[in-house]
Design a protein around this motif. Sequence first.
Motif, PDB file in Angstrom:
ATOM      1  N   ASN A  70       0.823  -1.219   0.000  1.00 39.24           N
ATOM      2  CA  ASN A  70       0.000   0.000   0.000  1.00 39.24           C
ATOM      3  C   ASN A  70       0.854   1.264   0.000  1.00 39.24           C
ATOM      4  O   ASN A  70       0.489   2.277  -0.607  1.00 39.24           O
ATOM      5  CB  ASN A  70      -0.943   0.005   1.206  1.00 39.24           C
ATOM      6  CG  ASN A  70      -1.952   1.140   1.135  1.00 39.24           C
ATOM      7  OD1 ASN A  70      -2.790   1.197   0.233  1.00 39.24           O
ATOM      8  ND2 ASN A  70      -1.866   2.049   2.095  1.00 39.24           N
ATOM      9  N   SER A  77      -3.396   2.694  -2.117  1.00 41.27           N
ATOM     10  CA  SER A  77      -4.103   1.930  -3.164  1.00 41.27           C
ATOM     11  C   SER A  77      -5.563   2.348  -3.332  1.00 41.27           C
ATOM     12  O   SER A  77      -6.170   2.044  -4.357  1.00 41.27           O
ATOM     13  CB  SER A  77      -4.031   0.435  -2.849  1.00 41.27           C
ATOM     14  OG  SER A  77      -4.583   0.167  -1.572  1.00 41.27           O
ATOM     15  N   ARG A  78      -6.136   3.038  -2.362  1.00 38.68           N
ATOM     16  CA  ARG A  78      -7.505   3.525  -2.540  1.00 38.68           C
ATOM     17  C   ARG A  78      -7.557   4.674  -3.536  1.00 38.68           C
ATOM     18  O   ARG A  78      -8.556   4.846  -4.245  1.00 38.68           O
ATOM     19  CB  ARG A  78      -8.091   3.972  -1.199  1.00 38.68           C
ATOM     20  CG  ARG A  78      -8.394   2.822  -0.256  1.00 38.68           C
ATOM     21  CD  ARG A  78      -9.162   3.301   0.958  1.00 38.68           C
ATOM     22  NE  ARG A  78      -9.514   2.191   1.840  1.00 38.68           N
ATOM     23  CZ  ARG A  78     -10.215   2.307   2.959  1.00 38.68           C
ATOM     24  NH1 ARG A  78     -10.660   3.517   3.334  1.00 38.68           N
ATOM     25  NH2 ARG A  78     -10.492   1.262   3.703  1.00 38.68           N
ATOM     26  N   THR A  80      -4.915   5.232  -5.849  1.00 35.94           N
ATOM     27  CA  THR A  80      -4.220   4.806  -7.069  1.00 35.94           C
ATOM     28  C   THR A  80      -4.413   3.313  -7.253  1.00 35.94           C
ATOM     29  O   THR A  80      -4.010   2.522  -6.387  1.00 35.94           O
ATOM     30  CB  THR A  80      -2.722   5.141  -6.982  1.00 35.94           C
ATOM     31  OG1 THR A  80      -2.559   6.551  -6.798  1.00 35.94           O
ATOM     32  CG2 THR A  80      -1.975   4.702  -8.227  1.00 35.94           C
ATOM     33  N   LYS A  81      -5.017   2.911  -8.332  1.00 38.91           N
ATOM     34  CA  LYS A  81      -5.357   1.495  -8.554  1.00 38.91           C
ATOM     35  C   LYS A  81      -4.217   0.691  -9.173  1.00 38.91           C
ATOM     36  O   LYS A  81      -4.175  -0.528  -9.024  1.00 38.91           O
ATOM     37  CB  LYS A  81      -6.604   1.383  -9.441  1.00 38.91           C
ATOM     38  CG  LYS A  81      -7.834   2.057  -8.855  1.00 38.91           C
ATOM     39  CD  LYS A  81      -8.151   1.516  -7.465  1.00 38.91           C
ATOM     40  CE  LYS A  81      -9.375   2.184  -6.854  1.00 38.91           C
ATOM     41  NZ  LYS A  81      -9.606   1.745  -5.450  1.00 38.91           N
ATOM     42  N   GLU A  82      -3.307   1.366  -9.877  1.00 40.99           N
ATOM     43  CA  GLU A  82      -2.245   0.644 -10.571  1.00 40.99           C
ATOM     44  C   GLU A  82      -0.916   1.390 -10.472  1.00 40.99           C
ATOM     45  O   GLU A  82      -0.887   2.622 -10.411  1.00 40.99           O
ATOM     46  CB  GLU A  82      -2.579   0.467 -12.066  1.00 40.99           C
ATOM     47  CG  GLU A  82      -3.786  -0.401 -12.343  1.00 40.99           C
ATOM     48  CD  GLU A  82      -4.068  -0.502 -13.837  1.00 40.99           C
ATOM     49  OE1 GLU A  82      -4.811  -1.420 -14.225  1.00 40.99           O
ATOM     50  OE2 GLU A  82      -3.560   0.342 -14.620  1.00 40.99           O
ATOM     51  N   GLU A  99      -1.193  -4.324  -9.535  1.00 35.92           N
ATOM     52  CA  GLU A  99      -2.388  -4.010  -8.752  1.00 35.92           C
ATOM     53  C   GLU A  99      -2.098  -4.322  -7.292  1.00 35.92           C
ATOM     54  O   GLU A  99      -1.102  -4.981  -6.962  1.00 35.92           O
ATOM     55  CB  GLU A  99      -3.573  -4.848  -9.231  1.00 35.92           C
ATOM     56  CG  GLU A  99      -4.042  -4.521 -10.628  1.00 35.92           C
ATOM     57  CD  GLU A  99      -5.200  -5.409 -11.061  1.00 35.92           C
ATOM     58  OE1 GLU A  99      -6.116  -4.895 -11.708  1.00 35.92           O
ATOM     59  OE2 GLU A  99      -5.171  -6.621 -10.752  1.00 35.92           O
ATOM     60  N   HIS A 100      -2.976  -3.843  -6.430  1.00 41.50           N
ATOM     61  CA  HIS A 100      -2.801  -4.069  -5.001  1.00 41.50           C
ATOM     62  C   HIS A 100      -3.551  -5.310  -4.555  1.00 41.50           C
ATOM     63  O   HIS A 100      -4.719  -5.508  -4.904  1.00 41.50           O
ATOM     64  CB  HIS A 100      -3.306  -2.861  -4.208  1.00 41.50           C
ATOM     65  CG  HIS A 100      -3.107  -2.985  -2.730  1.00 41.50           C
ATOM     66  ND1 HIS A 100      -4.147  -3.221  -1.851  1.00 41.50           N
ATOM     67  CD2 HIS A 100      -1.979  -2.928  -1.980  1.00 41.50           C
ATOM     68  CE1 HIS A 100      -3.667  -3.274  -0.617  1.00 41.50           C
ATOM     69  NE2 HIS A 100      -2.363  -3.106  -0.665  1.00 41.50           N
ATOM     70  N   ASP A 102      -5.511  -6.696  -1.932  1.00 38.90           N
ATOM     71  CA  ASP A 102      -6.226  -6.091  -0.814  1.00 38.90           C
ATOM     72  C   ASP A 102      -6.059  -6.834   0.507  1.00 38.90           C
ATOM     73  O   ASP A 102      -5.898  -6.234   1.564  1.00 38.90           O
ATOM     74  CB  ASP A 102      -7.717  -5.984  -1.148  1.00 38.90           C
ATOM     75  CG  ASP A 102      -7.981  -4.970  -2.250  1.00 38.90           C
ATOM     76  OD1 ASP A 102      -7.211  -4.001  -2.334  1.00 38.90           O
ATOM     77  OD2 ASP A 102      -8.938  -5.151  -3.020  1.00 38.90           O
ATOM     78  N   LYS A 110      -0.330  -7.483 -12.822  1.00 38.49           N
ATOM     79  CA  LYS A 110      -1.507  -7.483 -13.699  1.00 38.49           C
ATOM     80  C   LYS A 110      -1.118  -7.859 -15.126  1.00 38.49           C
ATOM     81  O   LYS A 110      -1.803  -8.646 -15.789  1.00 38.49           O
ATOM     82  CB  LYS A 110      -2.177  -6.109 -13.674  1.00 38.49           C
ATOM     83  CG  LYS A 110      -3.426  -6.031 -14.550  1.00 38.49           C
ATOM     84  CD  LYS A 110      -4.075  -4.653 -14.471  1.00 38.49           C
ATOM     85  CE  LYS A 110      -5.321  -4.591 -15.349  1.00 38.49           C
ATOM     86  NZ  LYS A 110      -5.958  -3.241 -15.279  1.00 38.49           N
TER      87      LYS A 110
END
Length: 373
Positions: A70, A77-78, A80-82, A99-100, A102, A110
Amino acid sequence: MADSKNTHLERISIQGFKSIKSLDLSMNPINILIGANGSGKSNFISIFTFLRNLSEGKLQNYVEKNGFANSFFHFGSRSTKEIVIDIDVGYNGYHVIFEHGDFSDNLIFKSEHCRIKSSSRNWTIKGNKGESGLLPGAEAASVGVRKYTRAYLEDCRVYHFHDTSPTAGFKQACDIDATDYLYPNASNLSSFLYMLKTSEIDYFVDSYKDIVEAIKTVSPYFHDFYLEPKGEEGNKKILLKWLHRDIDEPFSANQLSDGTARFICMATLFLQPEILRPKSIALDEPELGLHPAALEVLADIIKSISKKNQVICSTQSVTFANQFNAEDFIVVDQVNGASTFKRVSEEELSIWLEDYSMGEIWTKNLIGGRPEW
């Protein structure tokens, strides 16, 4: 010169990595990052450590040790998704999207591919167990294309010589056989120097002599290293010691000033035999503890080796910056929490360069890279 550029980083594009929201930057033989504290210079340097760990199959372990995944995403990550990284190295290129994870707070590949300039095709690679497809044994559309990218990433190293305390790695006894390459914190400095000094290869010995002469220019009292292995065969150790020009008894590395100790590490890094020198060398604030005269010598060394090897470093020193040309600089600022990077234009500064050097122009806040008030 043309051949060496085939193994240099020519361009790097990053999205969503730490303070770097987005950048697309061309890279030169010399790349000096200037900017205020907290602007993002160290985050840019850290991308090379990140990529090296990726190429060695140590990425997830590296991420865990440095705050988990994170913390690598821009504002988390909330927001920024990538994370996207794309590089051009000579004839080759590499692209990866993360990707994160979770629940596990790790990085998930990815997509990942390699390419060559002579083709519009992307060669997909796919790793195992959360690691890169660059690793041997991983699934790859072309093993050959993958090989060249990985070779560069493994030969791009980030060095830190900040620790000169009594417990610093290069002040401790070292295995005599630890000579594959100069370690990032120079903890094998004594064995590396001993290997050069006692080598049967003439240009290795010549490199050792060049290192000693460079040290003498900034520390005239320095005469030579005293390198004597101790212990039984198969378990020999060596401790870094040195000789004063006026005294016969050797001194320990603890009797070096911090600035001299750091300069020794950097002289060894830059003046080692070309065949051993990393293709791209990254350093964070090499000027720490160095006298202005030593900074001039260091800059001359960097300019000399940049004909074959790429140098990427950050600095806060006006004196050090004064030694370089406009095209060598990358100005780093932070705007709304995001690091911005821009190349300096020599043409735009032509009038100022008639009377001022680059460090002075930076001080006058004509190119940015200064604290915002």
